[in-house]
Motif scaffolding. Structure first.
Motif, PDB file in Angstrom:
ATOM      1  N   LEU A 170      40.970  47.741  38.784  1.00 50.84           N
ATOM      2  CA  LEU A 170      39.854  48.120  37.921  1.00 50.84           C
ATOM      3  C   LEU A 170      38.936  49.155  38.550  1.00 50.84           C
ATOM      4  CD1 LEU A 170      38.597  44.816  36.257  1.00 50.84           C
ATOM      5  CD2 LEU A 170      40.156  46.522  35.344  1.00 50.84           C
ATOM      6  N   HIS A 171      38.621  48.949  39.807  1.00 50.20           N
ATOM      7  CA  HIS A 171      37.576  49.743  40.436  1.00 50.20           C
ATOM      8  C   HIS A 171      38.110  50.843  41.351  1.00 50.20           C
ATOM      9  CE1 HIS A 171      35.184  46.630  38.726  1.00 50.20           C
ATOM     10  NE2 HIS A 171      35.543  45.711  39.610  1.00 50.20           N
ATOM     11  N   GLY A 172      39.421  50.890  41.521  1.00 46.79           N
ATOM     12  CA  GLY A 172      39.989  51.915  42.402  1.00 46.79           C
ATOM     13  C   GLY A 172      39.634  51.716  43.854  1.00 46.79           C
ATOM     14  N   ASP A 173      39.211  50.504  44.210  1.00 47.47           N
ATOM     15  CA  ASP A 173      38.858  50.182  45.596  1.00 47.47           C
ATOM     16  C   ASP A 173      40.143  49.799  46.338  1.00 47.47           C
ATOM     17  OD1 ASP A 173      37.972  49.207  47.998  1.00 47.47           O
ATOM     18  OD2 ASP A 173      36.529  47.784  47.156  1.00 47.47           O
ATOM     19  N   LEU A 174      40.583  50.641  47.244  1.00 47.20           N
ATOM     20  CA  LEU A 174      41.855  50.436  47.934  1.00 47.20           C
ATOM     21  C   LEU A 174      41.692  49.757  49.289  1.00 47.20           C
ATOM     22  CD1 LEU A 174      43.584  53.869  47.143  1.00 47.20           C
ATOM     23  CD2 LEU A 174      43.565  51.768  45.790  1.00 47.20           C
ATOM     24  N   SER A 175      40.518  49.194  49.560  1.00 46.33           N
ATOM     25  CA  SER A 175      40.288  48.582  50.876  1.00 46.33           C
ATOM     26  C   SER A 175      41.245  47.422  51.132  1.00 46.33           C
ATOM     27  CB  SER A 175      38.837  48.112  50.992  1.00 46.33           C
ATOM     28  OG  SER A 175      38.509  47.185  49.968  1.00 46.33           O
ATOM     29  N   SER A 176      41.579  46.651  50.081  1.00 45.91           N
ATOM     30  CA  SER A 176      42.512  45.535  50.294  1.00 45.91           C
ATOM     31  C   SER A 176      43.913  46.046  50.618  1.00 45.91           C
ATOM     32  CB  SER A 176      42.554  44.629  49.055  1.00 45.91           C
ATOM     33  OG  SER A 176      43.063  45.311  47.931  1.00 45.91           O
ATOM     34  N   GLY A 201      56.329  49.978  42.690  1.00 44.71           N
ATOM     35  CA  GLY A 201      54.959  49.982  42.189  1.00 44.71           C
ATOM     36  C   GLY A 201      54.058  50.914  42.975  1.00 44.71           C
ATOM     37  N   SER A 202      53.039  51.443  42.291  1.00 39.83           N
ATOM     38  CA  SER A 202      52.146  52.430  42.905  1.00 39.83           C
ATOM     39  C   SER A 202      51.387  51.877  44.095  1.00 39.83           C
ATOM     40  CB  SER A 202      51.157  52.948  41.853  1.00 39.83           C
ATOM     41  OG  SER A 202      51.840  53.553  40.774  1.00 39.83           O
ATOM     42  N   GLN A 203      50.797  50.696  43.938  1.00 40.96           N
ATOM     43  CA  GLN A 203      50.008  50.130  45.030  1.00 40.96           C
ATOM     44  C   GLN A 203      50.902  49.689  46.181  1.00 40.96           C
ATOM     45  OE1 GLN A 203      47.183  47.233  43.623  1.00 40.96           O
ATOM     46  NE2 GLN A 203      46.394  48.598  42.032  1.00 40.96           N
ATOM     47  N   ALA A 204      52.097  49.225  45.856  1.00 39.56           N
ATOM     48  CA  ALA A 204      53.051  48.857  46.910  1.00 39.56           C
ATOM     49  C   ALA A 204      53.427  50.086  47.730  1.00 39.56           C
ATOM     50  CB  ALA A 204      54.289  48.223  46.286  1.00 39.56           C
ATOM     51  N   ARG A 236      51.899  43.747  42.081  1.00 41.06           N
ATOM     52  CA  ARG A 236      51.699  42.749  41.024  1.00 41.06           C
ATOM     53  C   ARG A 236      51.756  43.384  39.629  1.00 41.06           C
ATOM     54  NH1 ARG A 236      52.915  37.872  40.991  1.00 41.06           N
ATOM     55  NH2 ARG A 236      54.152  38.758  39.336  1.00 41.06           N
ATOM     56  N   GLY A 237      51.370  44.629  39.539  1.00 43.71           N
ATOM     57  CA  GLY A 237      51.328  45.297  38.248  1.00 43.71           C
ATOM     58  C   GLY A 237      52.678  45.491  37.588  1.00 43.71           C
ATOM     59  N   ILE A 238      53.786  45.396  38.343  1.00 42.37           N
ATOM     60  CA  ILE A 238      55.095  45.569  37.710  1.00 42.37           C
ATOM     61  C   ILE A 238      55.524  44.312  36.961  1.00 42.37           C
ATOM     62  CG2 ILE A 238      55.777  47.164  39.549  1.00 42.37           C
ATOM     63  CD1 ILE A 238      57.805  44.969  40.441  1.00 42.37           C
TER      64      ILE A 238
END
Length: 611
Positions: A170-176, A201-204, A236-238
């Motif tokens: 949601l917030h585009g916070d990539l710290s995690s 996946g993008s975040q992966a 998780r988004g996939i």
């Protein structure tokens, strides 16, 4: 903070996670022990209390000078120790509470030394907030404590970041995501460089790219023989469908019914009476409980029969005392008594839990909900307003239940038509309150609810067929034949992806299906240090008995959270493949907890937030 044995961490897979726990524990104790020579008061962010209990016992903290422990949300007494050590998440709102403590002491004329440690990493915004609040000069030192991946069991690691999916989606916070990459780097220091890194996946992929960059920047490479053969990163988004479905394993239903946090479940009075101090009874759930280790991954339909069989077996063991006539026979029976008493206590507790859950699963509301889930998963009646969802809203059933079914319908229909989506939105706001408008908007931003795109084929229908997501599986079958048993016939898409990524021929046949999943697919190699090239996890037989073959070990990292049912499915897949899987995740979630993390509410004073 009670001491909790961690011997169970060293069994189960070929990777000894007890070594990771000891590494983290030593870092924690050395950090706390170094800040001051005198007595210390440890002030803990409430969200970290359970996590700290998994890492270090209070007796060890006391040896490092910790005299008192306080939750962050209480007022510190005047008599607190001379050094105050804060362990907090990098949340700006928590800096206000720290400032309140310091100002309160100043106003009372109390002089103390203050130390602030952020977990798992320092936050620039938080440090600026401390300066804005005017208390930076009172704080002697600010640092960080990298409590990244915490072992929950012999094959499960968690970062315990409940907001990770919300922050990144949601917030585009990539710290995690950065913390996830750091956590994997920490694992590679202990268990060797992981040769293959793949995922979807993008975040992966973002985590994988940061991992490669960090390794290049690392001056010294680990010379430990790799214990993990590969790393699979799953965004998780996939696969949001699996999270929205009701888990039907024993462990999954405990989480659905009561919630499991930090291996602890708070049992209702109907299952276990409260303690003498009035607090609810909390049971610890991990493979240290041999009975739980045996039943946790089973479909719930099998639990009653197994518990009954174990009760009869235990009763027969107790009856052996009548046949003990000689001293050696009595001694032999006595040697088993402690184990039998422990098993009896576990059997009684799990029988009580299973009985309570069984009563809930027999209710018409639960069965009707499962039927609607199954209808959506089969692609039936997903393009119109669900009468069942409409009735749930009319009865004002818990909002998370309603939202969960709405999201599942949207996910299995490639979105909802404008008419259906507007109808649901209107019904929710009129029935539960207009302050849930932001919650609905957040669900849309996260991809859980969305408007159906015109002239686009049914993606879920294609994925369902290509990945064999629906399998005819009898819940009461003696031995499951497929991972779909964890959801009574639905195979979690995420685990099918893991299965395909480990099988080149399967992967080639699923190329088109993989393109339908959001985000890029990637597969890269991490070069081993020169002294280790040509070696791999399979070559390491250290600590193994002669002739004992070591199974390959794959680390599966869920970026954004995973469910207990998915963990059970991976364990089953490992048994079928002759492979060990170690699961790592930013947080273990279920449909309710994931929705809660997205449930920001615009509410009037006194209104209830998303449960």
């Amino acid at each position: 903070m009670a001491q909790r044995a961690k011997s169970y961490l060293s069994g189960g897979t070929g990777v000894n996670l007890a070594a990771l726990r000891e590494f983290i524990r030593r870092d924690l104790l050395e950090t706390i022990g170094s800040v001051s020579r005198g007595l210390k008061g440890l002030v803990i962010d409430p969200s970290l209390i359970g996590l700290l209990g998994l890492v270090a016992e209070f007796s060890a903290l006391r040896e490092r000078g910790v005299d008192k422990m306080y939750p962050l949300d209480v007022t510190l007494p005047r008599e607190c120790p001379p050094a105050i050590v804060y362990l907090v998440r990098p949340d700006p709102a928590l800096m206000v509470k720290i400032a309140d403590h310091i100002r309160g002491h100043d106003a009372a004329g109390v002089e103390r030394e203050y130390f602030v440690f952020f977990v798992p990493r320092r936050g620039v915004v938080c440090e600026k907030e401390i300066e804005r609040l005017g208390v930076r000069g009172n704080i002697r030192a600010i640092g960080e404590l990298q409590l990244n991946l915490i072992p929950l069991d012999s094959d499960v690691l968690s970062m315990e970041l409940p907001q990770s999916f919300c922050e990144s989606s949601l917030h585009g916070d990539l710290s995690s995501l950065h913390s996830a990459a750091l956590a994997i780097m920490q694992l590679q220091v202990l268990f060797g460089t992981i040769p293959r890194v793949c995922g979807k996946g993008s975040q992966a992929k973002h985590v994988a790219e940061m991992l490669v960059r960090m390794r290049k920047e690392q001056p010294e490479q680990s010379l430990t023989t790799p214990e993990f053969e590969s790393l699979v990163l799953i965004d998780r988004g996939i696969d949001l469908i699996s999270v929205m479905c009701t888990q039907l394993t024993y462990e999954g239903l405990i989480d659905e019914s009561y919630g499991i946090d930090f291996n602890l479940v708070e049992l209702p009075p109907a299952v276990r009476p409260p303690l003498q101090n009035g607090k609810p009874f909390k049971a610890e759930l991990n493979s240290g409980d041999m009975l739980y280790s045996e039943i946790r991954d089973l479909h719930f339909a099998k639990i009653g029969q197994l518990l009954s069989r174990r009760a009869k077996g235990l009763s027969a063991e107790y009856d052996e005392r009548h046949d003990a006539k000689t001293v050696s026979q009595i001694k032999q029976f006595t040697s088993k008594l402690k184990r039998m008493q422990d098993e009896q206590a576990a059997l009684r507790m799990h029988t009580d839990i299973a009985t309570d859950i069984n009563e809930a699963t027999k209710k018409q509301s639960f069965l009707a909900g499962l039927e609607v889930e199954n209808t959506f998963l089969n692609g039936v009646e997903t393009d119109k307003v669900s009468e069942y969802i409409e009735d749930c809203v009319a009865r004002k059933e818990p909002l998370p239940k309603v939202l969960r079914l709405m999201c599942l319908q949207s996910l299995t229909n490639n979105g909802l038509s404008r008419k259906v989506l507007d109808f649901y939105r209107t019904e929710i706001l009129q029935t539960y309150g207009h302050w849930h408008l932001i919650t609905l908007e957040n669900l849309e931003k996260a991809g859980l609810l969305k408007l159906q795109e015109e002239k686009r084929k049914n993606v879920y229908g294609t994925l369902r067929k290509s990945f064999r997501l629906l399998v005819e599986e009898q819940a009461d079958a003696p031995i499951p034949k497929d991972i779909s048993y964890v959801y009574s016939g639905y195979a979690p898409l995420s685990i099918r992806v893991v299965e395909a990524l480990g099988n080149p021929s399967s992967l080639r046949s699923l190329e088109e299906a993989f393109r339908l999943l959001p985000g890029p697919q990637f597969d890269m190699q991490q070069p081993l240090p020169p002294g280790l090239r040509g070696k791999g996890a399979a070559d390491d037989v250290t600590g193994r008995a002669a002739g004992q073959q070591r199974q390959p070990v794959t680390l599966v990292f869920f970026v954004g959270g995973c469910t207990f049912a998915e963990i059970s499915a991976l364990r089953f897949l490992g048994q079928m493949e002759g492979r060990d899987y170690v699961v790592a995740t930013t947080k273990i979630v279920n449909g309710r907890s994931l929705l809660k993390s997205l449930g920001t509410t615009l509410q009037p004073p006194g209104a209830a937030a998303l449960p």
